[in-house]
Design a protein around this motif. Structure first.
Motif, PDB file in Angstrom:
ATOM      1  N   ARG A 127      37.352  18.028 -13.968  1.00  0.00           N
ATOM      2  CA  ARG A 127      37.650  16.728 -14.588  1.00  0.00           C
ATOM      3  C   ARG A 127      36.338  16.124 -15.060  1.00  0.00           C
ATOM      4  N   GLU A 128      36.414  14.995 -15.744  1.00  0.00           N
ATOM      5  CA  GLU A 128      35.177  14.413 -16.265  1.00  0.00           C
ATOM      6  C   GLU A 128      34.272  13.957 -15.124  1.00  0.00           C
ATOM      7  N   ARG A 129      32.984  14.330 -15.243  1.00  0.00           N
ATOM      8  CA  ARG A 129      31.965  13.936 -14.258  1.00  0.00           C
ATOM      9  C   ARG A 129      30.752  13.360 -14.955  1.00  0.00           C
ATOM     10  N   SER A 130      30.970  12.686 -16.070  1.00  0.00           N
ATOM     11  CA  SER A 130      29.842  12.087 -16.798  1.00  0.00           C
ATOM     12  C   SER A 130      29.144  11.056 -15.918  1.00  0.00           C
ATOM     13  N   GLY A 131      27.821  10.983 -16.059  1.00  0.00           N
ATOM     14  CA  GLY A 131      27.045   9.964 -15.344  1.00  0.00           C
ATOM     15  C   GLY A 131      26.825  10.271 -13.875  1.00  0.00           C
TER      16      GLY A 131
ATOM     17  N   GLY B  43      24.963  14.027 -16.320  1.00  0.00           N
ATOM     18  CA  GLY B  43      25.421  15.275 -15.705  1.00  0.00           C
ATOM     19  C   GLY B  43      25.156  16.458 -16.623  1.00  0.00           C
ATOM     20  N   THR B  44      25.256  16.241 -17.919  1.00  0.00           N
ATOM     21  CA  THR B  44      24.996  17.297 -18.905  1.00  0.00           C
ATOM     22  C   THR B  44      23.575  17.833 -18.756  1.00  0.00           C
ATOM     23  N   VAL B  45      22.608  16.909 -18.725  1.00  0.00           N
ATOM     24  CA  VAL B  45      21.202  17.323 -18.614  1.00  0.00           C
ATOM     25  C   VAL B  45      20.942  17.916 -17.227  1.00  0.00           C
TER      26      VAL B  45
ATOM     27  N   ASN C 179      29.456  21.857 -18.454  1.00  0.00           N
ATOM     28  CA  ASN C 179      29.371  20.517 -19.053  1.00  0.00           C
ATOM     29  C   ASN C 179      29.622  19.474 -17.967  1.00  0.00           C
ATOM     30  N   ASP C 180      29.690  18.202 -18.384  1.00  0.00           N
ATOM     31  CA  ASP C 180      30.095  17.169 -17.415  1.00  0.00           C
ATOM     32  C   ASP C 180      31.345  16.425 -17.881  1.00  0.00           C
ATOM     33  N   ASP C 181      31.914  16.853 -19.015  1.00  0.00           N
ATOM     34  CA  ASP C 181      33.130  16.205 -19.517  1.00  0.00           C
ATOM     35  C   ASP C 181      34.400  16.884 -19.003  1.00  0.00           C
ATOM     36  N   GLY C 182      34.217  17.992 -18.288  1.00  0.00           N
ATOM     37  CA  GLY C 182      35.376  18.710 -17.755  1.00  0.00           C
ATOM     38  C   GLY C 182      35.666  19.966 -18.556  1.00  0.00           C
TER      39      GLY C 182
ATOM     40  N   ILE D 154      29.320  21.021 -25.313  1.00  0.00           N
ATOM     41  CA  ILE D 154      28.721  19.925 -26.071  1.00  0.00           C
ATOM     42  C   ILE D 154      29.242  18.623 -25.489  1.00  0.00           C
ATOM     43  N   ASN D 155      28.322  17.784 -25.029  1.00  0.00           N
ATOM     44  CA  ASN D 155      28.734  16.522 -24.439  1.00  0.00           C
ATOM     45  C   ASN D 155      29.193  15.547 -25.502  1.00  0.00           C
ATOM     46  N   ARG D 156      30.239  14.803 -25.168  1.00  0.00           N
ATOM     47  CA  ARG D 156      30.688  13.729 -26.064  1.00  0.00           C
ATOM     48  C   ARG D 156      29.914  12.474 -25.696  1.00  0.00           C
ATOM     49  N   GLY D 157      28.968  12.073 -26.543  1.00  0.00           N
ATOM     50  CA  GLY D 157      28.133  10.899 -26.306  1.00  0.00           C
ATOM     51  C   GLY D 157      26.677  11.302 -26.167  1.00  0.00           C
TER      52      GLY D 157
HETATM   53 MN    MN Z   1      29.709  13.577 -20.525  1.00  0.00          MN
END
Ligand code: MN
Length: 283
Positions: free
Chosen positions: A36-40, A109-111, A7-10, A95-98
Motif C-alpha cells: 500500500r502507499e508508504r509515501s513520507g 520513502g522513494t529516496v 517504490n513508496d506508492d505501493g 516512478i514516484n507520483r510527486g
Molecule cells: Mn510516494
C-alpha cells in the motif's frame, strides 16, 4: 541487466507499472514493493512485528514480484536478504507520483529505498515525476531506461545514489536534462487545525511550499524551468567546516580527564580518543 524495482506508492501504483512496462523490454525486472502507499515514511524499518509477503505473479505482463506489508526500506532489505536468489545489477525506486526535491529527500520513502539499495552495494536510482496529478509517465520511464543503460556501463561510486525528478510534461515540452544540487524547501502554514465530530481538536499536515533556493543549479530550480533534474546524493551528513571549528571548543570530560590523542590526520587533538572502547565494548 537484472533490475529490482520498488517504490513508496505501493506495488499497484501507475508510476511503478509504467516503469516496469518500459524496463521489461531491456532488462529482467523483479518488483518488491509495499502492499500500500508508504509515501513520507523516510528510512523507517519494521522491527516490532513480522513482515508478510504476497507473491504477485503479474505486476504487469511478464513481470512478477512481491507485495510486502512494510516500508520501502523493508522491501529492499527483504529483497536482498531473503527473496532474491541473486543481487540485482541495478535498483530503481519509482516512478514516484510527486516531487522529491531539496529537503524532501529526508522524508522520502522513494529516496530511502534507493539508499537502502546503495547500502547493499547495488547501484541505485530514485525517480519521481514532480506533480501529484501526473497521468502520463511515458517520458519519465523512457528517460529512466536510458539512464539505467548508462549506469550499467559505468556503475556508480560507492555510497552514491542518483535522485531524478522529471517535470510532468509530454516529451516535446521537456527543455532538457541538468545535473543539480539539492535546493532548500520549506512549508508554511504547515498544520490545519480542525475539530472532530466529538469536539476534539486534531491537526492535519498540509502547508504551502516555499522554495528557499531555486537557482538553476538546484533540483527545484531545474524542474521549475521544465528541465529533468539529476542529483548525485551521498550519505555523509558531516559538517566538515564545523568539525574543524569545534576543535576550539575543547570539549572535555567533567573534571577535565580527556586525553590528547592523534586524529586520523596524524595531528594531535584535544578530546576523547575515538579509538577507545566504551566500557561495554561497543566502541
Ligand atoms: Mn510516494
Amino acid at each position: 541487466m537484472r533490475v529490482l524495482l520498488t517504490n513508496d506508492d505501493g506495488v499497484f501504483a501507475d508510476g511503478l507499472r509504467a516503469l516496469a512496462e518500459a524496463l521489461k523490454a531491456v532488462a529482467e525486472v523483479v518488483v518488491v514493493a509495499p502492499d500500500r502507499e508508504r509515501s513520507g515514511t523516510g528510512h523507517a524499518i519494521t522491527m516490532h512485528h513480522p513482515l508478510r509477503v504476497q507473491e504477485i505473479p503479474s505486476v504487469v505482463e511478464d513481470v512478477s514480484g512481491w507485495a510486502v506489508d512494510g516500508t520501502p526500506s523493508d522491501c529492499v532489505k527483504l529483497a536482498v536478504h531473503a527473496l532474491l536468489k541473486e543481487l540485482p545489477d541495478i535498483l530503481v525506486s519509482g516512478i514516484n507520483r510527486g516531487p522529491n526535491l531539496g529537503t524532501d529527500v529526508l522524508a522520502s520513502g522513494t529516496v530511502s529505498a534507493a539508499v537502502e539499495g546503495m547500502l547493499a552495494g547495488i547501484p541505485s536510482v530514485a525517480v519521481s515525476v514532480a506533480d501529484y496529478r501526473c497521468e502520463d509517465f511515458t517520458a519519465t520511464a523512457d528517460f529512466t531506461v536510458d539512464l539505467l543503460g548508462r549506469i550499467a556501463g559505468r556503475g556508480l561510486p560507492p555510497g552514491t545514489i542518483l535522485n531524478v525528478n522529471v517535470p510532468s510534461l509530454p516529451r516535446q515540452h521537456l527543455a532538457g536534462v541538468v545535473l543539480t544540487r539539492l535546493g532548500r524547501r520549506e512549508y508554511t502554514n504547515i498544520f490545519d487545525c480542525r475539530v472532530d465530530p466529538r469536539g476534539r481538536v486534531y491537526y492535519w499536515l498540509a502547508g504551502e511550499l516555499v522554495d528557499l533556493e531555486n537557482g538553476c543549479d538546484t533540483d527545484a530550480g531545474a524542474v521549475a524551468r521544465n528541465l529533468i533534474s539529476v542529483t548525485p546524493l551521498h550519505l555523509d551528513l558531516t559538517n566538515y567546516e564545523m568539525l574543524r571549528e569545534m576543535e576550539s571548543w575543547r570539549l572535555d570530560l567533567p573534571g577535565g580527564e580527556a586525553k590528547r590523542f592523534s586524529g586520523p590526520d596524524g595531528e594531535v587533538h584535544d578530546g576523547i580518543d575515538p579509538g577507545r572502547k566504551s566500557p561495554d565494548g561497543n566502541g
